[in-house]
Structures are given as C-alpha cells and as structure tokens.
Design a protein around this motif. Structure first.
Motif, PDB file in Angstrom:
ATOM      1  N   ARG A 253      11.506   3.165 -46.215  1.00 23.18           N
ATOM      2  CA  ARG A 253      12.716   4.148 -46.554  1.00 23.18           C
ATOM      3  C   ARG A 253      12.875   4.037 -48.006  1.00 23.18           C
ATOM      4  NH1 ARG A 253      15.912   5.870 -42.239  1.00 23.18           N
ATOM      5  NH2 ARG A 253      15.131   5.292 -40.427  1.00 23.18           N
TER       6      ARG A 253
ATOM      7  N   TYR B 190      15.762   3.573 -50.907  1.00 22.75           N
ATOM      8  CA  TYR B 190      17.108   3.140 -51.141  1.00 22.75           C
ATOM      9  C   TYR B 190      17.687   4.107 -52.080  1.00 22.75           C
ATOM     10  CZ  TYR B 190      20.782  -0.338 -51.696  1.00 22.75           C
ATOM     11  OH  TYR B 190      22.051  -0.667 -51.879  1.00 22.75           O
TER      12      TYR B 190
ATOM     13  N   MET C 179      14.201   0.534 -38.354  1.00 27.33           N
ATOM     14  CA  MET C 179      15.069   0.176 -39.495  1.00 27.33           C
ATOM     15  C   MET C 179      14.282  -0.746 -40.401  1.00 27.33           C
ATOM     16  SD  MET C 179      18.964  -0.478 -38.017  1.00 27.33           S
ATOM     17  CE  MET C 179      18.368  -1.472 -36.738  1.00 27.33           C
ATOM     18  N   ASP C 180      13.253  -0.109 -40.777  1.00 27.62           N
ATOM     19  CA  ASP C 180      12.365  -0.964 -41.914  1.00 27.62           C
ATOM     20  C   ASP C 180      12.575  -0.255 -43.300  1.00 27.62           C
ATOM     21  OD1 ASP C 180      10.124  -1.912 -43.076  1.00 27.62           O
ATOM     22  OD2 ASP C 180       8.678  -1.271 -41.795  1.00 27.62           O
ATOM     23  N   GLU C 181      13.143  -1.159 -44.024  1.00 25.61           N
ATOM     24  CA  GLU C 181      13.418  -1.007 -45.162  1.00 25.61           C
ATOM     25  C   GLU C 181      12.181  -0.502 -46.164  1.00 25.61           C
ATOM     26  OE1 GLU C 181      14.437  -3.674 -43.773  1.00 25.61           O
ATOM     27  OE2 GLU C 181      16.338  -4.183 -44.424  1.00 25.61           O
ATOM     28  N   GLU C 182      11.043  -1.052 -45.626  1.00 23.19           N
ATOM     29  CA  GLU C 182       9.920  -0.855 -46.586  1.00 23.19           C
ATOM     30  C   GLU C 182       9.403   0.722 -46.455  1.00 23.19           C
ATOM     31  OE1 GLU C 182       7.703  -3.155 -48.268  1.00 23.19           O
ATOM     32  OE2 GLU C 182       9.819  -4.099 -48.170  1.00 23.19           O
TER      33      GLU C 182
ATOM     34  N   ARG D 291      20.499   7.140 -41.709  1.00 22.70           N
ATOM     35  CA  ARG D 291      20.694   6.171 -42.681  1.00 22.70           C
ATOM     36  C   ARG D 291      21.064   4.806 -41.979  1.00 22.70           C
ATOM     37  NH1 ARG D 291      24.016   9.649 -45.642  1.00 22.70           N
ATOM     38  NH2 ARG D 291      22.600  11.113 -45.126  1.00 22.70           N
TER      39      ARG D 291
ATOM     40  N   THR E 166      22.422   0.706 -43.639  1.00 24.10           N
ATOM     41  CA  THR E 166      22.448  -0.294 -44.680  1.00 24.10           C
ATOM     42  C   THR E 166      22.062  -1.650 -44.105  1.00 24.10           C
ATOM     43  OG1 THR E 166      24.787  -1.093 -43.988  1.00 24.10           O
ATOM     44  CG2 THR E 166      24.608   0.680 -45.748  1.00 24.10           C
ATOM     45  N   LYS E 167      21.693  -2.673 -45.076  1.00 22.10           N
ATOM     46  CA  LYS E 167      21.252  -3.958 -44.676  1.00 22.10           C
ATOM     47  C   LYS E 167      22.292  -4.791 -43.740  1.00 22.10           C
ATOM     48  CE  LYS E 167      18.166  -5.893 -48.232  1.00 22.10           C
ATOM     49  NZ  LYS E 167      16.776  -5.673 -47.286  1.00 22.10           N
TER      50      LYS E 167
ATOM     51  N   LYS F 266      22.219  -2.933 -40.150  1.00 28.88           N
ATOM     52  CA  LYS F 266      20.941  -3.199 -39.564  1.00 28.88           C
ATOM     53  C   LYS F 266      21.071  -4.704 -38.867  1.00 28.88           C
ATOM     54  CE  LYS F 266      16.194  -4.636 -40.185  1.00 28.88           C
ATOM     55  NZ  LYS F 266      14.861  -4.659 -41.057  1.00 28.88           N
TER      56      LYS F 266
ATOM     57  N   LYS G  61      22.347   2.728 -49.473  1.00 28.51           N
ATOM     58  CA  LYS G  61      21.910   2.928 -48.144  1.00 28.51           C
ATOM     59  C   LYS G  61      20.404   3.199 -48.161  1.00 28.51           C
ATOM     60  CE  LYS G  61      24.515   6.969 -47.976  1.00 28.51           C
ATOM     61  NZ  LYS G  61      25.536   7.373 -48.176  1.00 28.51           N
ATOM     62  N   TYR G  62      19.796   3.004 -46.948  1.00 32.09           N
ATOM     63  CA  TYR G  62      18.343   3.325 -46.641  1.00 32.09           C
ATOM     64  C   TYR G  62      18.193   4.679 -46.006  1.00 32.09           C
ATOM     65  CZ  TYR G  62      17.353  -1.279 -48.269  1.00 32.09           C
ATOM     66  OH  TYR G  62      17.069  -2.407 -48.872  1.00 32.09           O
TER      67      TYR G  62
END
Ligand code: SF4
Length: 358
Positions: A315, A317, A310-313, A290, A292-293, A296, A326-327
């Motif tokens: 993952r 949320y 660590m690509d939010e897209e 996991r 967080t922004k 990252k 967190k992601y």
C-alpha cells in the motif's frame, strides 16, 4: 458453506424476528432519566426484563462482562448505553458534509474493516443520546452562522443510525427537524434495511438517504451482522418512492480477485432492480479501502480469521492530520478502481452524479 463473514449466533447477539437489535445489557446515565426519551427507554427495558445498570458517565462504562478483550468487545456490541450528549461542539465531516450530527456512537454490525474499530476505540458499546432538542438547537446555531449557504450534517459518522432507530426514533426527529430548516441538510448512510418507520417522515427533500453497497465478495466476507445486498436494495426502492433524494456509497472499494467483474455485477444488479423514481436525483460516493496500523492490530485481534488484506508493503502511506496517516492503495491501483467504477456508473446511471472518490 461457512465463510469468515458468516456470523456465529453468539457473535451476532440478540435480534428480534424482524432482525432488529435487542440489547443484552443496558446502562443509563442518571441525567438521561430527566428526559422523556430516557425515561421511556428505562421503563421499556425494565418491562422487558433486560438487565439495567446505572453509569456515572457514558464515556466510561464499567461492568460489561467478558474474560478476554475479545469477549468484552463482543459483549460491548450488545450493550446499549443511554446518555446525555454534553459536548455540543460538532466535529467536521469532510468531504460529505460540514458537520457530524452526534446522535449515537457505536454499531451493532461487525464489519471487519470498520473505522469504528479505532474511532470509538475502547468504547465499542452502542451509545444513544436523549437530549436531541439541545443537539438540534446547536445544529440551528451552525446553520445560522452560514447565512445564505447550505449547511450539511452527516448523521452516520460514528454509528449506523438506521440500525438503532427502532430504539430511539432520533433519526426521524432529525429528518423532520432538517425538513424545517431552509438552509440545513441531513445525510446519513446505512447497511440496514429497517427503513419503514422513516418512510412517512416530513423530510421536505432535505435528507439524502444513502445505502452502503459493495460487491458480493466484500459483503459475504467482511460485513457480518448487517442486512444483505437484496434487502438494502429493496429498502432503497422504498426510500426513493417516499421521495427522499437517494445515494449509494460504495465503500470500501476493495481489490479482491475479480474485483472489476464483481463491481460491474453489483452495479448491473442495481440498475436492473432499482425503481425508476430513484434515478432522478441519484448520487454515488466512492471510498477506497484504507487502514491504520492500530486498526490492523485491533481487526486481527477481533476477527482473527479475516481474509481482509492489510499488507503495508503493498500500500501507499497517506499522511493525514496531526501526523496520523493511513494505508491506501498505490496511485495506479487507486486510479484503476476510480476509473472502473466511474465508467460503469456513467454507463449504467447516466443521470447520476459521482460526488467524490477518496
Ligand atoms: Fe461499521 Fe457501518 Fe459496519 Fe456498523 S454497519 S460495523 S458502522 S461499517
């Protein structure tokens, strides 16, 4: 061949021949010198010629050298701060325990994904506390508040306590303290193999000694500055033979190319090499990766060549307390990780218990 996980000598800092951490800089709070351990450490570092400075508070240490933030960060990880723990309100530590036992914060390791990147944020130096009697007295109060129930304390929430045990001996004190508590239990986790000083501790079976393990890919690329898989495995064998209940935390579970085979290989090696005594009361804890922004951005600043995905897209949320989320992996991917690990653990370690997947 070098990988992003192989540490430059300058990044790793000083280590003794046995691979033990040796600080480059040491700071003391004046109050720490009023405790025998504080005084002993002061004399030790004076004798060894390590530069010593005083600091008014272990929360605000000024004077760690470095031109850039990254340099300051690296130097902070080679800095030892000896202080007095004044806040004796323990933080909760779900799901593994009721409370965090505050013995130290910060870590000498450089795991790219480490939650300490944000958890100890601007204070990445290694803080150790010398007022253990007061800390243990508080733990006893918490135990008494839950009569007839077992109260568990986690000693690795903000540090890797084995990596600094040669400095303070506090972990052994905590193990023996908990050995005397009918309703108190200790747990901690480590990525280091320096366990010898803990083998003769009077633990009374009240401490669960856990090792953090991962697939070779994850250890090689993301865990510089820690002990290798084989060293951890050998240390786990010693710990089991010393009669400690043993556990493994597989974290972070990370979906690299070939992760299924990688985790199977790790568990099979564990099965082949672990001493039979270890399997009698064995636990596993499974924690998916996991971030967080904020984490990252700090990770990319501190370990710019990291391969950590660590690509939010990609993952999901997951909302947490106080709106801070967190992601994590998307449900389907998380389930695949959980099912694969649980099935392989059941196949290879039928008596073991998986405590949780999160
Ligand atoms: Fe963080 Fe543990 Fe690695 Fe230390 S060993 S940097 S505490 S993950």
């Amino acid at each position: 061949m070098a990988t992003t996980g192989v540490m430059e000598a300058s990044e790793k800092g000083r280590r003794s021949e046995d691979g033990l951490f040796v600080p480059d800089y040491v700071f003391f709070e004046p109050g720490a010198l009023e405790y025998p351990l504080g005084e002993e450490l002061y004399r030790r570092y004076q004798r060894e010629g390590v530069p010593i400075q005083m600091t008014t508070s272990h929360n605000q240490v000024r004077g760690i050298p470095g031109e850039t933030d990254v340099e300051k960060y690296r130097n902070a990880k080679r800095t030892l701060v000896v202080g007095v723990r004044k806040t004796l309100k323990f933080e909760p530590s779900k799901p593994s325990a009721e409370y965090a036992l505050p013995l130290a914060t910060g870590c000498i390791g450089h795991c790219h994904y480490c939650y300490l990147n944000t958890n100890v944020g601007s204070r990445p130096y290694i803080r150790v506390y010398v007022n253990t009697d007061e800390i243990f007295a508080q733990a006893e109060t918490y135990i008494r508040e839950r009569p007839g129930e077992i109260t568990r304390f986690e000693a690795a929430c903000t540090s890797d306590p084995v990596s600094i045990e040669h400095i303070t001996g506090n972990l052994k004190r905590a193990i023996e303290f908990m050995g005397r508590q009918e309703n108190g239990r200790l747990r901690f986790v480590t990525k280091f193999h320096h366990v010898d000083s803990l083998l003769d501790a009077k633990h009374n079976g009240h401490t669960r000694f856990r090792f953090s393990l991962n697939a070779d890919y994850v250890i090689r690329h993301f865990e510089p500055g820690t002990s290798g898989f084989q060293q951890r495995l050998e240390a786990a064998g010693k710990v089991a033979l010393a009669g400690y209940p043993l556990g493994f935390i597989v974290a972070p579970l990370y979906r690299f190319d070939g992760w299924e085979a990688g985790y199977t290989e790790m568990l099979e090696k564990l099965r082949q090499q672990l001493v039979p005594e270890a399997t009698a009361d064995l636990t596993f804890e499974l924690i998916q990766h996991r971030f967080t922004k904020i984490a990252k951005s700090l990770i990319l600043q501190r370990y710019p060549k990291t391969k950590l995905e660590m690509d939010e897209e990609k993952r999901k949320y997951k909302w947490g307390k106080y709106g801070k989320g967190k992601y994590v992996y998307a449900n389907e991917q998380a389930k695949e990780l959980q099912h694969h690990l649980e099935a392989e653990i059941a196949r290879l370690f039928p008596q073991a218990r998986v405590e949780y997947f999160t």
